[in-house]
Design a protein around this motif. Sequence first.
Motif, PDB file in Angstrom:
ATOM      1  N   LYS A  31      44.039  52.646  53.714  1.00  0.00           N
ATOM      2  CA  LYS A  31      43.673  52.856  52.567  1.00  0.00           C
ATOM      3  C   LYS A  31      44.957  53.450  51.785  1.00  0.00           C
ATOM      4  CE  LYS A  31      39.228  54.773  53.972  1.00  0.00           C
ATOM      5  NZ  LYS A  31      38.646  55.949  54.146  1.00  0.00           N
ATOM      6  N   TYR A  32      45.884  53.794  52.309  1.00  0.00           N
ATOM      7  CA  TYR A  32      47.265  54.456  51.818  1.00  0.00           C
ATOM      8  C   TYR A  32      48.380  53.510  51.597  1.00  0.00           C
ATOM      9  CZ  TYR A  32      44.375  58.220  53.032  1.00  0.00           C
ATOM     10  OH  TYR A  32      43.485  59.217  53.153  1.00  0.00           O
ATOM     11  N   LEU A  33      48.082  52.040  52.003  1.00  0.00           N
ATOM     12  CA  LEU A  33      49.396  51.124  52.105  1.00  0.00           C
ATOM     13  C   LEU A  33      49.490  50.599  50.658  1.00  0.00           C
ATOM     14  CD1 LEU A  33      48.769  49.308  55.387  1.00  0.00           C
ATOM     15  CD2 LEU A  33      50.416  51.278  54.932  1.00  0.00           C
ATOM     16  N   ASN A  34      50.770  50.471  50.254  1.00  0.00           N
ATOM     17  CA  ASN A  34      51.045  49.895  49.122  1.00  0.00           C
ATOM     18  C   ASN A  34      51.140  48.466  49.114  1.00  0.00           C
ATOM     19  OD1 ASN A  34      52.419  48.690  46.780  1.00  0.00           O
ATOM     20  ND2 ASN A  34      54.407  49.810  47.206  1.00  0.00           N
ATOM     21  N   PRO A  35      50.446  47.680  48.475  1.00  0.00           N
ATOM     22  CA  PRO A  35      50.005  46.208  48.739  1.00  0.00           C
ATOM     23  C   PRO A  35      51.299  45.336  48.285  1.00  0.00           C
ATOM     24  CG  PRO A  35      48.637  46.892  47.060  1.00  0.00           C
ATOM     25  CD  PRO A  35      49.079  47.856  47.679  1.00  0.00           C
ATOM     26  N   LEU A  36      52.167  45.925  47.498  1.00  0.00           N
ATOM     27  CA  LEU A  36      53.318  45.227  47.070  1.00  0.00           C
ATOM     28  C   LEU A  36      54.612  45.621  47.827  1.00  0.00           C
ATOM     29  CD1 LEU A  36      52.873  45.858  43.217  1.00  0.00           C
ATOM     30  CD2 LEU A  36      52.387  44.010  44.613  1.00  0.00           C
ATOM     31  N   TYR A  37      54.390  46.317  48.894  1.00  0.00           N
ATOM     32  CA  TYR A  37      55.692  46.912  49.638  1.00  0.00           C
ATOM     33  C   TYR A  37      56.365  45.661  50.164  1.00  0.00           C
ATOM     34  CZ  TYR A  37      58.424  48.837  53.602  1.00  0.00           C
ATOM     35  OH  TYR A  37      59.291  49.242  54.307  1.00  0.00           O
ATOM     36  N   SER A  38      57.752  45.795  50.037  1.00  0.00           N
ATOM     37  CA  SER A  38      58.731  44.919  50.657  1.00  0.00           C
ATOM     38  C   SER A  38      60.033  45.584  51.149  1.00  0.00           C
ATOM     39  CB  SER A  38      58.964  43.825  49.717  1.00  0.00           C
ATOM     40  OG  SER A  38      60.175  42.851  50.268  1.00  0.00           O
ATOM     41  N   HIS A  39      60.312  45.639  52.416  1.00  0.00           N
ATOM     42  CA  HIS A  39      61.150  46.399  52.874  1.00  0.00           C
ATOM     43  C   HIS A  39      62.858  46.433  52.232  1.00  0.00           C
ATOM     44  CE1 HIS A  39      63.946  48.576  55.459  1.00  0.00           C
ATOM     45  NE2 HIS A  39      64.422  47.798  55.745  1.00  0.00           N
ATOM     46  N   ASN A  40      62.966  47.573  51.701  1.00  0.00           N
ATOM     47  CA  ASN A  40      64.363  47.774  50.859  1.00  0.00           C
ATOM     48  C   ASN A  40      65.472  48.331  51.758  1.00  0.00           C
ATOM     49  OD1 ASN A  40      66.398  47.752  49.075  1.00  0.00           O
ATOM     50  ND2 ASN A  40      65.063  48.599  47.377  1.00  0.00           N
ATOM     51  N   PRO A  41      66.396  47.824  52.146  1.00  0.00           N
ATOM     52  CA  PRO A  41      67.281  48.502  52.908  1.00  0.00           C
ATOM     53  C   PRO A  41      68.334  49.458  52.042  1.00  0.00           C
ATOM     54  CG  PRO A  41      67.875  46.382  53.085  1.00  0.00           C
ATOM     55  CD  PRO A  41      66.805  46.564  52.273  1.00  0.00           C
ATOM     56  N   LEU A  42      68.357  49.110  50.703  1.00  0.00           N
ATOM     57  CA  LEU A  42      69.351  49.813  50.235  1.00  0.00           C
ATOM     58  C   LEU A  42      68.772  51.346  49.516  1.00  0.00           C
ATOM     59  CD1 LEU A  42      70.111  46.579  47.724  1.00  0.00           C
ATOM     60  CD2 LEU A  42      71.148  47.496  49.696  1.00  0.00           C
ATOM     61  N   VAL A  43      69.850  51.922  48.887  1.00  0.00           N
ATOM     62  CA  VAL A  43      69.637  53.432  48.278  1.00  0.00           C
ATOM     63  C   VAL A  43      68.778  52.796  47.124  1.00  0.00           C
ATOM     64  CG1 VAL A  43      70.684  55.213  47.406  1.00  0.00           C
ATOM     65  CG2 VAL A  43      71.394  54.110  49.329  1.00  0.00           C
ATOM     66  N   ILE A  44      68.030  53.483  46.707  1.00  0.00           N
ATOM     67  CA  ILE A  44      67.088  53.598  45.431  1.00  0.00           C
ATOM     68  C   ILE A  44      67.597  54.557  44.635  1.00  0.00           C
ATOM     69  CG2 ILE A  44      65.072  52.410  46.350  1.00  0.00           C
ATOM     70  CD1 ILE A  44      63.580  54.777  46.385  1.00  0.00           C
ATOM     71  N   TRP A  45      68.275  54.355  43.467  1.00  0.00           N
ATOM     72  CA  TRP A  45      68.985  55.365  42.437  1.00  0.00           C
ATOM     73  C   TRP A  45      68.055  55.446  41.342  1.00  0.00           C
ATOM     74  CZ3 TRP A  45      72.174  58.301  44.669  1.00  0.00           C
ATOM     75  CH2 TRP A  45      73.239  57.923  45.475  1.00  0.00           C
ATOM     76  N   PRO A  46      67.254  56.332  41.191  1.00  0.00           N
ATOM     77  CA  PRO A  46      66.325  56.551  40.092  1.00  0.00           C
ATOM     78  C   PRO A  46      66.958  56.591  38.790  1.00  0.00           C
ATOM     79  CG  PRO A  46      66.091  58.581  41.308  1.00  0.00           C
ATOM     80  CD  PRO A  46      67.145  57.830  42.043  1.00  0.00           C
ATOM     81  N   SER A  47      66.236  56.547  37.786  1.00  0.00           N
ATOM     82  CA  SER A  47      66.636  56.820  36.393  1.00  0.00           C
ATOM     83  C   SER A  47      66.068  58.390  36.208  1.00  0.00           C
ATOM     84  CB  SER A  47      66.199  55.799  35.280  1.00  0.00           C
ATOM     85  OG  SER A  47      66.507  56.470  33.964  1.00  0.00           O
ATOM     86  N   VAL A  48      67.009  59.407  35.808  1.00  0.00           N
ATOM     87  CA  VAL A  48      66.531  60.550  35.302  1.00  0.00           C
ATOM     88  C   VAL A  48      66.546  60.624  33.831  1.00  0.00           C
ATOM     89  CG1 VAL A  48      66.944  61.429  37.586  1.00  0.00           C
ATOM     90  CG2 VAL A  48      68.828  61.532  36.096  1.00  0.00           C
ATOM     91  N   GLU A  49      66.661  59.773  33.053  1.00  0.00           N
ATOM     92  CA  GLU A  49      66.837  59.849  31.732  1.00  0.00           C
ATOM     93  C   GLU A  49      65.160  60.525  31.212  1.00  0.00           C
ATOM     94  OE1 GLU A  49      69.258  59.585  29.489  1.00  0.00           O
ATOM     95  OE2 GLU A  49      70.485  59.238  31.440  1.00  0.00           O
ATOM     96  N   PRO A  50      65.151  61.229  30.189  1.00  0.00           N
ATOM     97  CA  PRO A  50      63.914  61.644  29.885  1.00  0.00           C
ATOM     98  C   PRO A  50      62.877  60.712  29.501  1.00  0.00           C
ATOM     99  CG  PRO A  50      65.683  62.817  28.560  1.00  0.00           C
ATOM    100  CD  PRO A  50      66.481  61.724  29.632  1.00  0.00           C
ATOM    101  N   GLN A  51      63.276  59.492  28.913  1.00  0.00           N
ATOM    102  CA  GLN A  51      62.087  58.470  28.821  1.00  0.00           C
ATOM    103  C   GLN A  51      61.737  57.919  30.022  1.00  0.00           C
ATOM    104  OE1 GLN A  51      65.361  58.642  27.759  1.00  0.00           O
ATOM    105  NE2 GLN A  51      65.546  58.077  25.557  1.00  0.00           N
ATOM    106  N   SER A  52      62.273  58.095  31.108  1.00  0.00           N
ATOM    107  CA  SER A  52      62.020  57.590  32.495  1.00  0.00           C
ATOM    108  C   SER A  52      61.022  58.390  33.410  1.00  0.00           C
ATOM    109  CB  SER A  52      63.198  57.192  33.272  1.00  0.00           C
ATOM    110  OG  SER A  52      64.059  56.368  32.715  1.00  0.00           O
ATOM    111  N   ILE A  53      61.140  59.615  33.001  1.00  0.00           N
ATOM    112  CA  ILE A  53      60.234  60.518  33.803  1.00  0.00           C
ATOM    113  C   ILE A  53      58.626  60.585  33.002  1.00  0.00           C
ATOM    114  CG2 ILE A  53      59.685  62.997  34.487  1.00  0.00           C
ATOM    115  CD1 ILE A  53      62.260  61.661  35.494  1.00  0.00           C
ATOM    116  N   GLN A  54      57.650  60.412  33.697  1.00  0.00           N
ATOM    117  CA  GLN A  54      56.287  60.449  33.102  1.00  0.00           C
ATOM    118  C   GLN A  54      55.473  61.504  33.705  1.00  0.00           C
ATOM    119  OE1 GLN A  54      54.875  56.176  32.958  1.00  0.00           O
ATOM    120  NE2 GLN A  54      56.645  55.363  31.899  1.00  0.00           N
ATOM    121  N   LEU A  55      54.275  61.457  33.039  1.00  0.00           N
ATOM    122  CA  LEU A  55      53.433  62.394  33.609  1.00  0.00           C
ATOM    123  C   LEU A  55      52.612  61.745  34.621  1.00  0.00           C
ATOM    124  CD1 LEU A  55      51.809  65.085  33.175  1.00  0.00           C
ATOM    125  CD2 LEU A  55      50.158  64.015  31.669  1.00  0.00           C
ATOM    126  N   TRP A  56      52.544  62.482  35.652  1.00  0.00           N
ATOM    127  CA  TRP A  56      51.360  61.766  36.964  1.00  0.00           C
ATOM    128  C   TRP A  56      50.314  61.873  36.544  1.00  0.00           C
ATOM    129  CZ3 TRP A  56      51.796  63.965  42.761  1.00  0.00           C
ATOM    130  CH2 TRP A  56      50.960  63.206  43.390  1.00  0.00           C
TER     131      TRP A  56
END
Length: 574
Positions: free
Chosen positions: A494-519
Motif C-alpha cells: 500500500k505504501y510503495l511508489n509505483p513510479l520508483y526507479s533506483h536513483n544512485p545520485l544526490v537529489i538536490w531540491p529546489s528551495v525557491e519559494p515557487q517550488s515549495i507547495q502546501l501538502w
Amino acid sequence: MEFSELIKTATVESVLLSCAGLPPVRGTLCITSHHLLLSSCPGGDGQPGTMELWLLIRNVDAVEKRVQNLGWYQPPRTNDSPRDTRLAGSSGTITLRCKDLKVLQLEIPGMEECLNIASSIEALSSVDSVMMMYPFFYRPQDLRLEEGWHLFPLEQYFQQIAAQTSQWRLSDLNRDFTTCPTYPADVIVPAAVSDDTLRRAARFRQGGRFPVLSYYHPRNGTVLLRSSQPLTGPNRKRCPEDEVLLGMVLDEGERGFIIDTRSAQAAKQARMTGGGTEPKSSYPQWKRLHRPLERGRPLQESFIKLVEACNDASLSMDRWLSRLESCRWLSHVKAALSTACLAAQCLDREEASVLVHGAEGTDTTLLVTALAQVILDPGCRTVVGFQGLLEREWIEAGHPFHLRCARSAYSHARLKQEAPLFLLFLDCVWQLSRQFPFSLEFGESLLLTLFDNAYASDYGTFLCNNEKERCLCKVKENTHSLWAWLNQPEEKKKYLNPLYSHNPLVIWPSVEPQSIQLWQGLFFRWIRPSQYLDEARAEMQRLVEGNEAPAKESAGSRLSRSLSDPAAWTENER
C-alpha cells in the motif's frame, strides 16, 4: 486508576455521526477504555448495511460540546412522591477534533448523556501514563511481540561504515544511560577517542549530548555529526576533551563546518544562561554557520494557524493567500530544506565534515541530519532504509515524541512543550517526493501513516521521549512495533511508489519559494473527498504490477540516463 472510573456513560443509543465527505450514520455509541465504537446495526453483526467506526481515544485532540433543550415539564405527582421537574426533550452535539486533523460530530439524544460522554472522552484522552496507553493492550493475532524491534540495530549500520574505514568505533559507554540520558546505549565515535574522554566531553554539552556520528559519506569519507550546545557560559569555559573529540574528526589541514540551528543572537543569549557556541580560538578548524530554525511555540502556532485556515471554507482567494502567508508554515519548510541542503552540500561538494546542533540537540538538529541523509543517500529513500533512518535519527536519537506530539492543532489546552518537528520533517520529505517522483520507493501514504502514528498509535514505536524511558517502561517487551505491521507483504504494497526507479545520485531540491507547495494530501485530507485520487493510484499500481510493468521500467531507465548526465540538468533540478 481504573478506566471504568473515567467512563460516566458507556453506551448511548441512536447517536448520529457526521463527518465531512461521508454520509451521516446513526447507531449505538460505546466507550471503552481506549476506543469510541459506533455501530450502525447493533446486534446485527455481518448484516448488510452494518457499519462500524473505531476511533482511538488517544487520537482526540479537543472535545467541544453544545447542548440544546426544548423546555421543561412536570410529570404527574402522587401524594407521597417528591416534586420532579424534567427536560421535555434535550439533545447535545459533541465535536471531536482529532490529532490526525479529522473532525467528527456526534448528535446525542439526552443532555445528561451528552455531557457524560464528553466528560468521559476528555478524561480518557488526557491519560498521560505511557503504560496505560493502548499499545500496552493491543494484541493482533498475526504479529508477535518481538517482531520489528530489532530490524535496525546500530551494530548493523556501523558495520557498513567499518567496511570502509577504521577511524570510527561503536562505543557502549552509555549502556546504563548515565553519560547521556537521551542517547541510546550504543553510539558511533572516533576510534582514537577513549570512553573516559567522551564522558568528560559529555559534561561540557547540554544534557550530555556529546558529538556522535550520524552519517558517513562513502565517496569522500566526510562525516555528519550531531550534538547539543557546548556549555561555555558567560565566562567562555573550555573543555580540552571536547576539543580533542572534534579535533580527531578532521585530519591536519582539513576544515569542518558547525551548523547552528539558532540565530547568532539566540546563541549569544544562550551563553548568558550557561550555554553557548564553539569559539573559533578553541576549535580553529571548524567554521560556524548560523541557520535559525523555529522549534517550539512559534512552530506549533504556525501549525495551528495553517489548520484553521485550511478548515475555513468561507475564505476568498485573497484572504486564503493572506492567511497562508501569515501562518508561515511554508517558510518553515523552506528553511528546513535549505539548511539540510547546506549540510549535504558541505559534505558532498565541499568535502568537509559537518557538526549540527542547536540548544538541546533533540529537535531541529535531528530534522537537519535526517533530511540531509534523504538528500544524499539513496538507501534512505527506500521503504526499509527510511524506517532505519527514522529509528536511528529520530527515535533512538532522543526526539521527545511524548512531549512534542502530546497535542496536535486543535487542542484548547495551554501549550507546554508541543511542537510539530516530526511533521515538518515529513512535509519536507513530501516536498522531495514531489520534486523527484521517481526517486523515493515510498509514496505519500507512508508519510501520512507515520504522522498518524506519531500522535496516536496502536504500536509502541513512537512512545516515550528516549531509549532510557522505553527501557524503564519495557516498551519493546510489551508492545508491538509499527515496523512489523508496515513490513507485512500485503501492508507494504500500500505504501510503495509505483513510479520508483533506483536513483544512485544526490537529489538536490529546489528551495525557491515557487517550488515549495502546501501538502494538500495531509492538510486537506479530511476536507475534500479523495475518491478519484485513490482510484487513480490504485489503477497505477495495478498497471505496474500487470502487463505494463516493462513500460514503467523503460520510463525509469530513461530518467536514470537523463540524471546521469549533470549537463542535462535544468537549474531547477540542480
